[in-house]
Every structure is written in C-alpha cells, then in structure tokens.
Write an enzyme that holds these catalytic residues in place. Structure first.
Site, PDB file in Angstrom:
ATOM      1  N   GLU A 456      -1.639  -6.499  -6.061  1.00 13.86           N
ATOM      2  CA  GLU A 456      -2.858  -6.275  -5.265  1.00 13.86           C
ATOM      3  C   GLU A 456      -2.988  -7.278  -4.122  1.00 13.86           C
ATOM      4  O   GLU A 456      -4.088  -7.718  -3.787  1.00 13.86           O
ATOM      5  CB  GLU A 456      -4.111  -6.306  -6.153  1.00 13.86           C
ATOM      6  CG  GLU A 456      -4.041  -5.445  -7.393  1.00 13.86           C
ATOM      7  CD  GLU A 456      -3.606  -4.024  -7.122  1.00 13.86           C
ATOM      8  OE1 GLU A 456      -3.775  -3.541  -5.988  1.00 13.86           O
ATOM      9  OE2 GLU A 456      -3.074  -3.389  -8.045  1.00 13.86           O
ATOM     10  N   GLY A 457      -1.881  -7.638  -3.523  1.00 10.30           N
ATOM     11  CA  GLY A 457      -1.896  -8.578  -2.400  1.00 10.30           C
ATOM     12  C   GLY A 457      -1.470  -9.949  -2.854  1.00 10.30           C
ATOM     13  O   GLY A 457      -2.209 -10.636  -3.565  1.00 10.30           O
TER      14      GLY A 457
END
Length: 610
Positions: A456-457
């Site tokens: 997620e990043g």
C-alpha cells in the site's frame, strides 16, 4: 487490549459525542460496546487459535483452485456474518451506520488475532470505492454483494515490470466492439495484461471475486498514453454477472499465473494474475471483460479512495502486530527467571533468581514496545476519528479534518509499520533464544509485520508524498493546521504540573521541523529537497507521536481513575509518555540535520562507487 481501546475511544476521542449527530443517533456507548464485544469474541474464537496453522499451511493451487485451510473458511464466514463488511454503510445497504472510528477499533481485534487470515479490508475498501465513484447499478450489482460477504474484492495495481511505478503499467483496455458504451454495467472493455502482488486474488471463500484493475486505454494511434494520465479503472469480475447480480455461468478471462510464497502473511493468498491471455475465452474471444468506473483517465484518482483507506488500515494492522508482540513479551518477562539483582557487593549467586521484568533493560524494551504499539493505535484511531469528522462534521470542521488527513495519512501508514516492526524485534529480544524459535509466536509477528513497510505504498513513497506534496500543498496549509493543533495541546499541557516538563522539548521539536521543511525547499529544486525525504518522514512521525502521547497524557490525567487497575493503567500511560519524550523524541535532530542541510551524499553517490 480492550481497556486501552476503550480509553482511546471514550476518554480521548470522545466518540460518544458522535451519537448527537443524525447519522449516528441510533447508537450509544452500549451499542458501540456490543460491536466491540462481538468482534473481540470472533477474533478470539475463529482467528487467534489458527494463526500458527495458516502460517504453516500456506495456500496451495491444485491446478483448478486455491486450497485454504478450513479454519480460514470459517473465519471468513464468521466475519462476513457479523456485518462488519458494511459496518459504516447506510441501513438501506444492510449497514449499521457505525462511526468509522468504532469500525476501525473493532477491526483491530482481527489484526491482532491473525493478520494473516485477514478481515475483509480489501473487500470493504473495494465496495467503498464503488460507492464513491461507481454508477448506481455498479453499486447495486457489485458493492452490495461485497458488503454482504457473498463476493470478495481486490485491487490490482502493480505489474511484474512496474511495482510502485504505476505510470509504467502496460495493461491495455480496449472497447469491446461496437455498442460497448451501452452496457448497463458500464462501458465494456477487453483487458489484456498481467498484475502482481494481488492479495486474495484467487480463492474459494466466496462465489465471486470483484477485481478493481488499473489499465490504460490506447489513444487514437493505438499507443498507450505515457504517464498516469492514461490510467483508467475497471471492474473485472472473476465470474460474469447480470444486472440482477446473478452469476451467468461464464468464467471471465482472468487466470491465476502463480502464488507468491512470502516471508509472512502466509495465510492470505498473494497472486500473479493474467488478464485476457485466452485461457478462459469469453463469448468467443480473448480478453477479460471489464466495466469502466468513472471517467477515462481518472483511474488513479478513483483508486486513491481505496488506497488511502487501506493505508490507515495497514497502519492499524501494524499497531496490532506490535501490540501482540508486546503482550507476548510482557507475559514472558513476568514468568521467566533470569539472572540476579546487582547489589553493592555484586551479585549473590545464592540469592533467588530475578524475573526478567525486574531488570531495567527489559523494562526499557517493554516500555519501547508499549510506546510504539499504543501510540500507533492511538494515531490510527485519531485518523479514523478525522474520517468521521470529514463526513459528518460542520463544513468548517469537515474541511479541517480533510486537510489533516492529507498530512497524517503518510504517517499513519509508515510510522506504525517501521516502529512496531522495531517493537516486534524487541519482543524477540526479550524472549532471548526462545524468541528466535517457533516455540513462541513473536518470530511470526515479526515476519508478518515486515510486509507493512512495503505494501500500500512503500516507506520511500510515503516520504516523497509527505515532503513532496502534503506539507507544501495549499501553501503549507496542512502543516500549519497540524502545528496549530500541536500548539493547543502544548498550551493545555503547560497548565498541568505533571505534563509541563514535556512541553519545551516538543515545542522546540515542532519549531525545528518547520525550519527543516523550509530549508529543504530553500533552493526550490525537488531533487535536492527530496533526497532526504525518508529521514524527514521519520522525524515528522516522531513529532506527531510525541504530540499524540502528550494528548494521551492529558486524557489520562483528566480521567479520574477509580479502581486500582485504572490507576495502574493511567500510570502506565504516563510512563510511556515519559519514555517516548526522553528516549525517542531526541532522535529527530539527526534526521532533521540532513534534511535542513540538503545533504547530497545519497543523490550524488555513483553506481561504480558501491
């Protein structure tokens, strides 16, 4: 864990006051408690006993389907049956209209019991995105069945050649013949490409899987538009459905290409998916059928709705793994004899052994874990409370909450991921050699935790987002608002004799953070400013957590504990506050030093020099 959750929700975040708003008027502290009780029970009965099982019995593909342990099927059924997938949705959608802060707190129990089994984060996030950007029919056909637990959801972003660099994705989406725009479910396209790192991309837990896929629509010349402007978003169901939400009996051209075998999170399938390779031709042609969500070229904007929600959820998962490790280390330290006290004359070999928890260095490691895990949990629930304010507050409060969320989301994802990983490492250290074996659960907590700095990043992306966008957008309005909130806390703490000693250091840290931000951008050259974005992220996170701990100190001082257990909990909170301020906050000067000087070694380092 439940006492700290109740303290954060009620004594600090005052979620009871949300029941005065129309959307939450049917709720009370009692209904909130019932939700927490239900989730705590399901996590205890259906998740925690099988955490080691799903770690050792990884998903297997038999050539036809993915095989998961029966325990995973039962856990999903229990979770879906609880209604938590639609907890924050309208009653008309089968939801409970719960505040997001209560929903997040309830879901935290599952992250602690077995983050590897999972609790529907991607499914609810997928459906929430469609509620924000999908058509009414897409919401009715796809989102509603995800909220019910009948179908599951994923998000398909990365590709084998393009991990975090979404501008480089190569998956194509071409109109599916004449009249493609007339399909009731949305403009119909054929997708061809490969997606990787897709959590829950293939399984038999539900009768269908709804993939949200980023792909590029070719331009008039047949070439893909470079960069992010050409990215669009598509609903690509594993099995095709009609406008009534019924399966048509046709398999979409989405094929499992392989399972990734991971360091941790082994209970969740992680897949490489092929879209449109022709393994499952649909209606006589290759190409996976997908329905456009929103407008062409706006895929990334739509997908950020799901990614930002997921980033808070990942931070919460990290906090819970930190909490699990802390509780395991604390229990071990309380019962394990090791060593003897050192008196004026040295150690007395004839004296009884001390328990680990009696040693100062063990207390140091336990205090660090407590400060990391409980601080991370507080930060994530604070962000969840901002989501409630954004959606149901006054226009002014809503705007401020949205601005604060922009600045704090990179911290909510990255800080728990980094420092609760350190906490899990300390949990292993407290156990000594035993911690490095599978006889105790702490080694699994560390392995599960290690993913949170990546998905997620990644950490570096959160740092670039924070320093490159969030603190400079709108002329630095978000950073100024955060500074105002921190300054208010400093003013209130300054009136309390027990907390006033912590005010000067945090005030100075806030001033140095602001100065470093300006210095980083003094030349206006992004390459110079962003070369040290990660140390900036670390310093920024520590300032935020020092503020959060001071807030918790104020709440603990105002709570007026009545029982011995409540007094001990308040004392423990104040001890963690003190630990963080004297052991952790001073670390920021080294980080901010390279930021403010725009230290060039990392960007000037040459490949050959390595």
């Amino acid at each position: 864990m439940r006492p700290i959750v109740d303290f954060l929700l009620h004594d600090w975040l005052r979620v009871d006051t949300l029941t005065l708003r129309e959307r939450f008027a049917d709720h009370s502290r009692d209904t909130f408690a019932q939700v927490l009780d239900t989730c705590e029970r399901i996590a205890r009965e259906k998740y925690a006993p099988f955490n080691r099982l799903v770690d050792t019995q990884e998903p297997q593909f038999d050539g036809d389907k993915v095989i998961l342990p029966q325990a995973t099927h039962e856990a999903w059924a229990a979770y879906a049956g609880s209604g938590m997938l639609a907890a924050a949705q309208d009653y008309e959608l089968g939801g409970m209209q719960l505040p997001y802060s209560v929903e997040a707190a309830a879901n935290a129990f599952f992250g602690k019991a077995s983050v590897s089994i999972g609790a529907g984060m991607l499914t609810s996030g997928n459906a929430n995105l469609l509620m924000a950007h999908g058509t009414p029919l897409q919401q009715q056909v796809f989102a509603a069945h995800e909220f019910s637990g009948r179908w599951a959801g994923t998000m398909c972003l990365s590709e084998p050649q393009a991990g975090s660099s979404l501008s480089d994705i190569a998956t194509r989406a071409e109109p599916d013949g004449e009249g493609f725009e007339a399909d009731p479910l949305g403009p119909r396209f054929r997708l061809r490409g490969h997606k990787m790192w897709i959590s829950a991309g293939e399984h038999e837990l539900t009768e269908n899987i709804v993939h949200l896929v980023l792909a590029k629509i070719p331009g008039p010349d047949g070439k893909l538009i470079p960069g992010v402007k050409g990215i669009s978003l598509f609903i690509v169901p594993k099995k095709l459905v009609n406008t009534e939400g019924q399966l048509t009996g046709e398999r979409n051209d989405v094929a499992l290409a392989g399972l990734n075998h991971k360091c941790g999170w082994r209970g969740t399938t992680n897949t490489l998916l092929n879209f449109g390779e022709g393994k499952f031709p649909v209606r006589g042609a290759a190409g996976a059928i997908g329905y456009l969500v929103g407008q062409p070229g706006e895929g990334l904007r739509c997908m950020f709705h799901m990614m930002n929600e997921a980033r808070i959820a990942i931070g919460l998962s990290a906090a819970m793994l930190g909490m699990a490790g802390y509780e395991a280390a604390l229990a071990y330290a309380r019962q394990r004899p090791q060593g003897r006290p050192v008196g004026a004359g040295g150690k007395d070999a004839a004296a009884a052994q001390s328990l680990l928890i009696e040693h100062a260095d063990i207390k140091r490691m336990l205090l660090a874990q407590k400060a990391y895990a409980e601080g991370a949990l507080a930060l994530c629930l604070y962000c969840a409370r901002l989501v409630d304010e954004k959606h149901t507050g006054t226009p002014e409060d809503s705007a401020e909450a949205a601005l604060l969320l922009e600045v704090l989301t990179p911290i909510a994802k990255s800080w728990p991921s980094e420092w609760c990983l350190e906490g899990n490492s300390l949990a292993i250290q407290v156990h000594g050699g035993y911690g490095y074996t599978r006889d105790f659960p702490v080694e699994q907590y560390w392995r599960d935790q290690r993913l949170n700095m990546i998905h997620e990043g990644t950490h570096g992306i959160q740092a670039l987002d924070l320093l490159g966008r969030k603190v400079v957008m709108q002329g630095g309005a978000g950073l100024k608002l955060l500074a105002t909130r921190i300054s208010d806390t400093l003013h209130r703490a300054g009136q309390d004799e027990a907390l006033a000693p912590f005010v000067p250091a945090l005030a100075g840290a806030l001033q140095r953070l602001g100065a470093a931000t300006k210095a980083a951008w003094a030349t206006g050259v992004p390459e110079e400013a962003l070369a040290n974005a990660t140390p900036y992220l670390q310093a920024f996170g520590h300032v935020v957590l020092a503020w959060v701990w001071l807030e918790l100190g104020l709440a603990a001082r105002a709570a007026s504990p009545k029982t011995e257990a409540e007094r001990d909990r308040a004392a423990g909170l104040l001890a963690a506050l003190r630990f963080f301020h004297v052991y952790e906050l001073p670390k920021i000067d080294a980080w901010l030093g390279v930021v403010a000087s725009r230290e060039a070694i990392c960007r000037e380092m040459q490949d050959a020099w390595f």
